[in-house]
Scaffold this active site. Structure first.
Site, short mmCIF file in Angstrom:
data_model
loop_
_atom_site.label_atom_id
_atom_site.label_comp_id
_atom_site.label_asym_id
_atom_site.label_seq_id
_atom_site.Cartn_x
_atom_site.Cartn_y
_atom_site.Cartn_z
N THR A 1 29.86 59.90 32.46
CA THR A 1 30.81 58.86 32.07
C THR A 1 30.49 57.56 32.81
O THR A 1 30.11 57.60 33.98
CB THR A 1 32.24 59.32 32.44
OG1 THR A 1 32.53 60.51 31.69
CG2 THR A 1 33.29 58.27 32.12
N SER B 1 29.35 53.03 32.51
CA SER B 1 28.54 52.05 31.78
C SER B 1 27.06 52.40 31.80
O SER B 1 26.36 52.16 30.81
CB SER B 1 28.76 50.65 32.38
OG SER B 1 28.46 50.64 33.76
N GLY C 1 26.12 58.80 36.15
CA GLY C 1 26.02 57.70 37.11
C GLY C 1 26.72 58.06 38.41
O GLY C 1 27.14 59.20 38.62
N ALA C 2 26.84 57.07 39.29
CA ALA C 2 27.57 57.26 40.57
C ALA C 2 28.03 55.90 41.06
O ALA C 2 27.49 54.87 40.67
CB ALA C 2 26.67 57.93 41.60
N ASP C 3 29.03 55.93 41.93
CA ASP C 3 29.52 54.69 42.54
C ASP C 3 28.78 54.38 43.84
O ASP C 3 28.54 53.23 44.16
CB ASP C 3 31.03 54.80 42.80
CG ASP C 3 31.77 55.07 41.51
OD1 ASP C 3 31.49 54.37 40.52
OD2 ASP C 3 32.59 56.00 41.48
N GLY D 1 35.53 55.91 37.09
CA GLY D 1 36.03 56.09 35.73
C GLY D 1 37.11 57.15 35.63
O GLY D 1 37.60 57.44 34.54
N GLU E 1 33.36 65.89 35.77
CA GLU E 1 31.99 65.56 36.20
C GLU E 1 31.50 66.56 37.26
O GLU E 1 30.35 66.99 37.24
CB GLU E 1 31.94 64.14 36.76
CG GLU E 1 32.14 63.07 35.69
CD GLU E 1 32.24 61.66 36.23
OE1 GLU E 1 32.04 60.72 35.45
OE2 GLU E 1 32.55 61.49 37.43
C1 5RP Z 1 32.98 57.88 36.32
C2 5RP Z 1 31.86 57.84 37.30
C3 5RP Z 1 30.73 56.94 36.95
O1 5RP Z 1 29.57 57.71 36.82
C4 5RP Z 1 30.54 55.92 38.05
O2 5RP Z 1 31.76 55.22 38.20
C5 5RP Z 1 29.43 54.92 37.69
O3 5RP Z 1 29.84 54.11 36.63
P1 5RP Z 1 28.96 52.89 36.14
O4 5RP Z 1 27.70 53.45 35.58
O5 5RP Z 1 29.83 52.22 35.09
O6 5RP Z 1 28.71 51.99 37.31
O7 5RP Z 1 31.83 58.50 38.30
O8 5RP Z 1 34.01 58.73 36.75
#
Ligand code: 5RP
Length: 226
Positions: free
Chosen positions: A25, A27, A82-84, A97, A103
């Site tokens: 999940t 972008s 993805g990851a933050d 997200g 996840e």
């Molecule tokens: C959603 C997540 C996303 O993978 C994480 O926030 C990265 O998002 P983005 O690719 O939009 O930066 O953990 O729960």
């Protein structure tokens, strides 16, 4: 092409027909899902996909991707998300997200976990830029908030944008975004948070370091990390 799209397209090259594939999940992963959709339509790719969130399911369906319900699956060949934040030892913070519960389930189920990020996500110390999202059943939020404070955290109830009141997750719960000092013992905290009654799960991804491979999109191309 931006860095998020470049890294997503690189990850899509790892997908082969016959795979059971987890879709993340966010972008960055949305570029990946679109590319898988393109491969299904244009190249005859045949994959059975499992979605990590409602928003991912909507996008996957738009792309004509066949989804199997998560409760029908105990093993994935590959999961791309993805990851933050990504620490040097491949510990992650996820859940901006709000999808960290599903996840983490997919991260547990997969043989291979590919994390796709732009270089802004790389940190020396976990907790540098993002809080740890903690998903709680609604009736427990005040009790959990108190315990998180006692563990050294600063929790904030995540608020909705186009709705009054809090964000409600895909599982009908609330999120306490909790800032911890970067020097904390994250492994101890991982267990401590999960031990609080009323907590469903949280966005610290520490148990998957061995099977995690990180791909980073940078201005000069896509590279593995570390
Ligand atoms: C959603 C997540 C996303 O993978 C994480 O926030 C990265 O998002 P983005 O690719 O939009 O930066 O953990 O729960």
């Amino acid at each position: 092409m931006d860095e998020k799209q470049a890294v997503a397209l690189e990850a899509a090259k790892l997908v082969q027909s016959g795979m059971v594939l987890g879709l993340g999940t966010g972008s960055t992963t949305s570029h990946f899902v679109r590319e898988i959709g393109r491969k299904v339509r244009d190249e005859g790719l045949k994959v059975a996909c499992v979605s990590s969130s409602f928003s991912c399911s909507v996008l996957a369906k738009e792309q004509g991707i066949l989804l199997i319900p998560v409760d029908q699956v105990s093993r994935l060949d590959l999961y791309v998300d993805g990851a933050d934040e990504v620490a040097p030892d491949k510990a992650l913070i996820k859940g901006r997200g709000g999808a960290m519960v599903s996840e983490k389930l997919l991260a547990q189920a997969c043989d291979r976990f590919i994390v796709i990020v732009d270089q802004g996500k790389l940190v020396d110390k976990l907790g540098s830029n993002f809080p740890v999202p903690v998903e709680v059943i609604p009736s427990a939020w005040l009790v959990v908030q108190k315990v998180l404070r006692a563990l050294g955290g600063t929790p904030t109830l995540r608020q909705a944008v186009k709705k009054d009141g809090p964000v409600v997750t895909d599982h009908g719960n609330l999120i306490l975004d909790t800032v911890f000092p970067t020097g904390v013992d994250w492994d101890t905290l991982d267990f401590a948070i999960n031990a609080i009654p009323g907590v469903l799960d949280h966005g610290l991804f520490l148990a998957f370091r061995k099977k995690t491979q990180v791909l980073v999109g940078a201005p000069d191309g896509v590279r593995p990390f570390p």
